[in-house]
Design a protein around this motif. Structure first.
Motif, PDB file in Angstrom:
ATOM      1  N   GLN A 161       0.722  -1.246  -0.065  1.00 14.57           N
ATOM      2  CA  GLN A 161      -0.044  -0.003  -0.030  1.00 14.57           C
ATOM      3  C   GLN A 161       0.863   1.205  -0.145  1.00 14.57           C
ATOM      4  O   GLN A 161       0.651   2.021   0.660  1.00 14.57           O
ATOM      5  CB  GLN A 161      -0.973  -0.231   1.027  1.00 14.57           C
ATOM      6  N   GLU A 162       1.838   1.300  -0.804  1.00 22.08           N
ATOM      7  CA  GLU A 162       2.723   2.633  -0.901  1.00 22.08           C
ATOM      8  C   GLU A 162       3.406   2.550  -2.541  1.00 22.08           C
ATOM      9  O   GLU A 162       3.360   1.427  -2.719  1.00 22.08           O
ATOM     10  CB  GLU A 162       3.991   2.641   0.036  1.00 22.08           C
ATOM     11  N   ASP A 188      -3.868   4.917   0.105  1.00 20.93           N
ATOM     12  CA  ASP A 188      -5.061   4.289   0.752  1.00 20.93           C
ATOM     13  C   ASP A 188      -6.230   3.978  -0.621  1.00 20.93           C
ATOM     14  O   ASP A 188      -6.844   5.008  -0.853  1.00 20.93           O
ATOM     15  CB  ASP A 188      -5.991   4.987   1.741  1.00 20.93           C
TER      16      ASP A 188
END
Length: 457
Positions: free
Chosen positions: A265-266, A279
């Motif tokens: 998630q980056e 997100d």
């Protein structure tokens, strides 16, 4: 550097207020500003000898002195002048020791002007929020998916279930079967619906630009890069959803980078020296099954597993032909609005042809056929003559348009059998058309068409 505010600055701030006063713990004035004197018309030497309620009977300061709770933005009458007044307790060793009183707006004329400005800004903000939502949000909802067939009902149930989660969704199905509608519907039903819905067709981005498009880049990262850099599609979708159409066409070099985004998630902007957390809910679509590509080594198995958390398959139109009358009605209504026309529908001959055709291009092909006919017709009802190019295409693939004698007899027998089935279902349902449609396993719209076709009243 020491955080310091000089007495001169404090005095300047106090005197800039419409009115300012300080009370002791008994409610007696300790200080009144020059503007307070102008507003109230009470000289400072007189005010400092009085209690606050003697000068301003409807004051809220006593509540503050008794409870230690602030009072903000109350309209108070100060010697005949309506003023927005706030009260803040002065605390000493945890005990109320006095009260600050300050007025930020005097006079109802100012108050009304202030209120009008706030309302104007609120209206403008709401307008821009709606415009941004239309531009970057989902354009379609679950009601945009037309049909009452069991396969469509199943898809709608899957959409509603998927909307409750933030897990990755993989939508597969043939070209033109409505995969993007499903993605829009998932986002519009989810808790992320107020945030961006970013749509990306993976086949439309050159492989050498994919990384910069998806992850963004910092200024000067490469020749021709914008000086200020650019945020990528993933970051643009922050808090919302990103729809990756034709994800099966991701290049082998991009697949591991997408896997890292899903796992960590980056993202790592091109030319950047640090990762950016995101997100984002990922919704992917493929017009071919990914499993064969995995077996052939053309698509990473670990990326497939990360995408294939929730699986939804868009059914082809040939497997839900009972939805065609509803789709035709909906498409004509939408095209009437777009083209400025007043087409009412199609003839029974056209509908029969639609029901017999296999529709390899699915709903998209159906829309194209109807739009083409609408541009050719000179009446309010689309006739077979308006579909000449479509009829020719059907003839090139099938002999149904010009059947042989044997095929004609077969078609007649089929129609007679279908007519008898409809008649028997009506008899069994005692004339209740809703029940008859349930017995036949078709929608009411299809039943009504067949009743009209066979002249069954």
């Amino acid at each position: 550097m020491e955080n310091y505010l000089s007495p001169e600055l404090l005095t300047q701030f106090i005197e800039s207020l419409d009115a300012f006063a300080v009370l002791n713990k008994e409610g007696k004035y300790l200080y009144v500003s020059p503007n307070w004197v102008k507003t109230s018309g009470v000289p400072s030497n007189i005010a400092l000898a009085k209690y606050v309620w003697q000068v301003v009977p409807d004051t809220h300061s006593m509540h503050v002195l008794e409870t230690g709770e602030p009072v903000l933005g109350e309209v108070v009458n100060i010697q005949g002048i309506q003023a927005f007044t706030s009260y803040m307790p002065i605390m000493k060793n945890g005990v109320v020791d006095g009260c600050f009183i300050f007025v930020i707006l005097t006079g109802m004329e100012k108050a009304l002007a202030f209120t009008r400005r706030v309302n104007q800004l609120s209206t403008e903000l709401e307008f821009y929020k709606q415009e941004l939502s239309r531009e970057r949000g989902a354009r379609y909802g679950i009601n945009s998916i037309i049909g009452n067939s069991s396969s469509i009902q199943r898809v709608k149930a899957q959409i509603a279930q998927a909307a409750k989660s933030s897990s990755t969704v993989l939508i597969d199905g043939e070209t033109g079967s409505g995969k993007e509608l499903i993605a829009h519907a998932i986002h519009s039903l989810s808790s992320r619906r107020q945030s961006n819905f970013v749509r990306v067709n993976c086949s439309a981005i050159p492989s050498e630009l994919m990384e910069a498009e998806f992850f963004g880049y910092v200024g000067g990262a490469f020749t021709g890069a914008a000086k200020k850099g650019k945020i990528g599609r993933f970051e643009l979708a922050g808090g919302g959803s990103i729809f990756l159409d034709e994800v099966n066409l991701l290049s082998p070099t991009m697949q591991p980078k997408f896997l890292r985004v899903l796992q960590e998630q980056e993202i790592d902007p091109v030319g950047g020296d640090k990762s950016i957390p995101i997100d984002v809910r990922v919704i992917a679509a493929s017009n071919i099954p990914l499993e064969p590509l995995v077996e052939e080594g053309k698509f990473r198995s670990d990326l497939f597993f990360r995408l294939n958390v929730i699986r939804i398959t868009a059914p082809p139109l040939r497997n839900r032909k009972e939805d065609i009358p509803l789709l035709v009605e909906s498409l004509i209504k939408r095209l009437n609005s777009q083209l400025g026309m007043l087409i009412e529908g199609v003839t029974d001959e056209v509908m029969d042809l639609f029901m017999e055709y296999e529709w390899p291009g699915n709903v998209r092909e159906l829309q194209n056929v109807i739009e083409s006919a609408m541009n050719m017709t000179s009446s309010n009802t689309l006739k077979l003559d308006d579909f000449q190019s479509f009829v020719q295409r059907v003839r090139s693939k099938s002999r149904r348009i010009t059947p042989s004698e044997e095929e004609y007899r077969l078609k007649s027998s089929k129609q007679n059998f279908e007519r008898d089935l409809v008649r028997d279902a009506l008899a069994a349902a005692k004339g209740n058309r809703v029940r008859a449609a349930e017995i036949l396993g078709i929608s009411r719209t299809v039943l009504y068409k067949k009743l009209e076709k066979y002249n069954l009243k």
